[in-house]
Scaffold this motif. Sequence first.
Motif, short mmCIF file in Angstrom:
data_model
loop_
_atom_site.label_atom_id
_atom_site.label_comp_id
_atom_site.label_asym_id
_atom_site.label_seq_id
_atom_site.Cartn_x
_atom_site.Cartn_y
_atom_site.Cartn_z
N LEU A 121 47.36 28.06 32.89
CA LEU A 121 46.40 27.98 32.01
C LEU A 121 45.16 28.82 32.53
O LEU A 121 44.30 29.28 31.84
N GLU A 122 44.89 28.47 34.17
CA GLU A 122 43.66 29.01 34.73
C GLU A 122 43.84 30.29 34.63
O GLU A 122 42.64 31.03 34.46
N GLN A 123 44.70 31.08 35.05
CA GLN A 123 45.09 32.58 34.78
C GLN A 123 44.88 33.03 33.71
O GLN A 123 44.26 34.25 33.50
N MET A 124 45.16 32.38 32.62
CA MET A 124 45.10 32.67 31.23
C MET A 124 43.33 33.00 30.87
O MET A 124 43.05 33.79 29.79
N GLN A 125 42.45 32.25 31.19
CA GLN A 125 41.25 32.19 30.99
C GLN A 125 40.60 33.87 31.25
O GLN A 125 40.09 34.27 30.26
N ALA A 126 41.22 34.61 32.15
CA ALA A 126 40.78 35.91 32.66
C ALA A 126 41.25 36.91 31.45
O ALA A 126 40.45 37.64 31.07
N GLY A 127 42.28 36.39 30.99
CA GLY A 127 43.07 37.20 29.90
C GLY A 127 42.11 37.01 28.59
O GLY A 127 41.81 37.94 27.96
N ILE A 128 41.79 35.84 28.17
CA ILE A 128 40.98 35.55 27.12
C ILE A 128 39.50 35.99 27.14
O ILE A 128 39.15 36.58 25.76
N ASP A 129 39.05 35.87 28.33
CA ASP A 129 37.73 36.62 28.49
C ASP A 129 37.82 37.93 28.26
O ASP A 129 36.64 38.54 27.63
N SER A 130 38.74 38.73 28.58
CA SER A 130 38.66 40.21 28.59
C SER A 130 38.85 40.56 27.18
O SER A 130 38.49 41.45 26.60
N VAL B 175 35.46 40.09 25.33
CA VAL B 175 34.52 41.23 25.46
C VAL B 175 34.90 42.45 24.55
O VAL B 175 34.01 43.06 24.06
N LYS B 176 36.30 42.61 24.52
CA LYS B 176 36.65 43.87 23.63
C LYS B 176 36.11 43.39 22.12
O LYS B 176 35.50 44.53 21.38
N LEU B 177 36.28 42.31 21.79
CA LEU B 177 35.89 41.95 20.25
C LEU B 177 34.29 41.97 20.15
O LEU B 177 33.87 42.74 19.29
N ALA B 178 33.57 41.72 21.34
CA ALA B 178 31.97 41.70 21.10
C ALA B 178 31.62 43.21 21.10
O ALA B 178 30.61 43.41 20.43
N LEU B 179 32.37 44.30 21.71
CA LEU B 179 32.18 45.56 21.85
C LEU B 179 32.37 46.46 20.78
O LEU B 179 32.21 47.59 20.54
N GLY B 180 33.49 45.66 19.80
CA GLY B 180 33.85 46.35 18.62
C GLY B 180 34.91 47.04 19.02
O GLY B 180 35.39 47.95 18.09
N ASP B 181 35.44 47.04 20.01
CA ASP B 181 36.74 47.92 20.42
C ASP B 181 38.03 47.31 19.95
O ASP B 181 39.04 48.28 19.97
N LEU B 182 38.11 46.19 19.48
CA LEU B 182 39.43 45.65 19.06
C LEU B 182 39.28 44.79 17.89
O LEU B 182 38.22 44.03 17.88
N PRO B 183 39.57 44.96 16.71
CA PRO B 183 39.36 43.98 15.55
C PRO B 183 39.98 42.84 15.78
O PRO B 183 41.10 42.59 16.61
N PHE B 184 39.60 41.68 15.28
CA PHE B 184 40.11 40.43 15.61
C PHE B 184 41.50 40.16 14.95
O PHE B 184 42.38 39.51 15.74
N GLU B 185 41.68 40.69 13.98
CA GLU B 185 43.34 40.61 13.42
C GLU B 185 44.29 41.43 14.51
O GLU B 185 45.40 40.70 14.64
N THR B 186 43.94 42.32 14.69
CA THR B 186 44.78 43.02 15.95
C THR B 186 44.80 42.23 17.24
O THR B 186 45.99 42.20 17.67
N ALA B 187 43.85 41.68 17.65
CA ALA B 187 43.73 40.67 19.08
C ALA B 187 44.70 39.87 18.73
O ALA B 187 45.37 39.19 19.65
N VAL B 188 44.60 39.06 17.51
CA VAL B 188 45.61 37.97 17.34
C VAL B 188 47.10 38.34 17.52
O VAL B 188 47.94 37.66 18.01
N PHE B 189 47.40 39.57 16.68
CA PHE B 189 48.62 39.85 16.89
C PHE B 189 49.24 40.44 18.25
O PHE B 189 50.43 40.07 18.54
N GLN B 190 48.43 41.00 19.10
CA GLN B 190 48.62 41.29 20.17
C GLN B 190 48.81 40.30 21.49
O GLN B 190 49.50 40.17 22.25
N TYR B 191 47.87 39.13 21.22
CA TYR B 191 47.49 38.10 22.40
C TYR B 191 47.92 36.76 21.68
O TYR B 191 48.11 35.97 22.92
N SER B 192 47.74 36.43 20.51
CA SER B 192 47.98 34.88 20.29
C SER B 192 49.29 34.60 20.58
O SER B 192 50.29 35.18 20.29
N THR B 193 49.55 33.42 21.11
CA THR B 193 50.78 32.75 21.49
C THR B 193 51.21 31.69 20.28
O THR B 193 52.43 31.19 20.33
#
Length: 478
Positions: free
Chosen positions: A300-309, A312-330
């Motif tokens: 779980l601690e190791q996952m923190q770095a992943g979700i923080d990354s 950052v991509k969402l904040a910069l507009g590099d990744l739409p939220f829906e795409t992020a859900v499909f790629q990373y949500s468990t």
Amino acid sequence: MVHARLVLALFACLLTAHTWAQPGTEATYQRLDGIVAVVGDEIVLASDIRDRVTQAKLEGRTVTDDNECGLLESVLFEKLLLHNARLDSLEVTDAEVLGEIDRRLTYYMQMFGSVEAFEAEYGKSVAEWKAEFNEPVREQILAQKMQAEIDQSVRSTPAQVQDYFDAIPTDSLPLIPEELSYSELVMQPEVGEKQKMRTRNTLDSIRILVETGKMSMTLAATRYSEDPGSKYKGGCYQNIGRGQFVPEFEGAVYETEVGGYSPVFESDFGYHFLRVTDRRGEQYSACHVLMKPTFDPEALEQMQAGIDSVSVKLALGDLPFETAVFQYSTREETRNQKGQVVNPRDGGTRFGVDELDPNIFFLLQDLDEGGVSAPVQLLDEDNQAYWAMIQLNERFPAHRANPTDDYALFQQQVEAELREEALSKWIGRRIEETYVRVDAPYKACTMDMPWLTQSINATGALGSSAGSKAADGTEHRD
């Protein structure tokens, strides 16, 4: 056999003898049983009405002559449904019948407290009881299916919904509180085989301590069990009807001797072992300890770095939220619908602010529509931690109900009225096509539907040679 009579009343279908006072002006008399009404090929017995009266009294209702007539009309309606279900060749499976009988048996077991009490009061074994009520329950399910066929034909139009809204005074429209629609991106480690094996071995060592008398079952449950329903009751469940618990649990119950301990087994809830304290036919009592495997906290601690990354991509507009859900949500149930969270109350996407988990509400309250929260650690229903980011999809301010924002609410009301209207028309039409006869002492009953004035029997098309006709259109056999 007082309690046995209560059971019969709840089923409203067993023939019994009883002295009773009839409604209307007819004199009170002794009647063992007999036909008091006929609907098509279906008969209504005096005992059917008596049982409905007893059931109503059990529910705390006062039964007068007038509402006893109402009980008769409800039985006539059921018989009309049943008659037409047979004409339409509707079917009921054995599995449906057995499932309903088991559900009712569970209710009676809770009422009487044990199988022995039930069988003693009823005077028959559970198996004999099930066999006796097989056909009445089949008929009841068949009638329900016929009514469902009628209800399914009802669909409202937007124009009808608008007309319904227009007819309601503005000050009578309900106030809808603020509602929110949101999506989630969840990251939670999987429980690995190593963690599962560790939990299984730990539980097995506890089982050995209990089985050898070095630890009591009560202490084991209180100290280690993760089942909130039994943890502080010695891990015990009493007088459980078969079919109430998951198959793995009941399989262990019926494979273990009374007084014995099962091996550790797995279910969807985690790992268990149990001790069978009683088992009689379709009912049992057992005590268990439940332990749920957990993922490695380091994962779980190791996952923190992943979700923080991802954040950052969402904040910069590099990744739409829906795409992020499909790629990373468990979390599969929301991952497959672009993160959208569904309200289990109605299957919609709106949540009243009072329905939301407080932690979710506090994350959403300061977001603009389309905004996404910072990563936060939350707990799921199993008290397992996970990382999440929440997106506010839409905010619906508190408002007076209207078809634009609350179409489903008005649609439900319109379709409820349409179903009632369709059912009334169906009853009237079917009465005209069906032979209906009502005998004493119910000939004087005033009813909502024209059972005695529009049936085939009332027109004289059928039954003229079967007996004498009363002036009110009913037929009475001497």
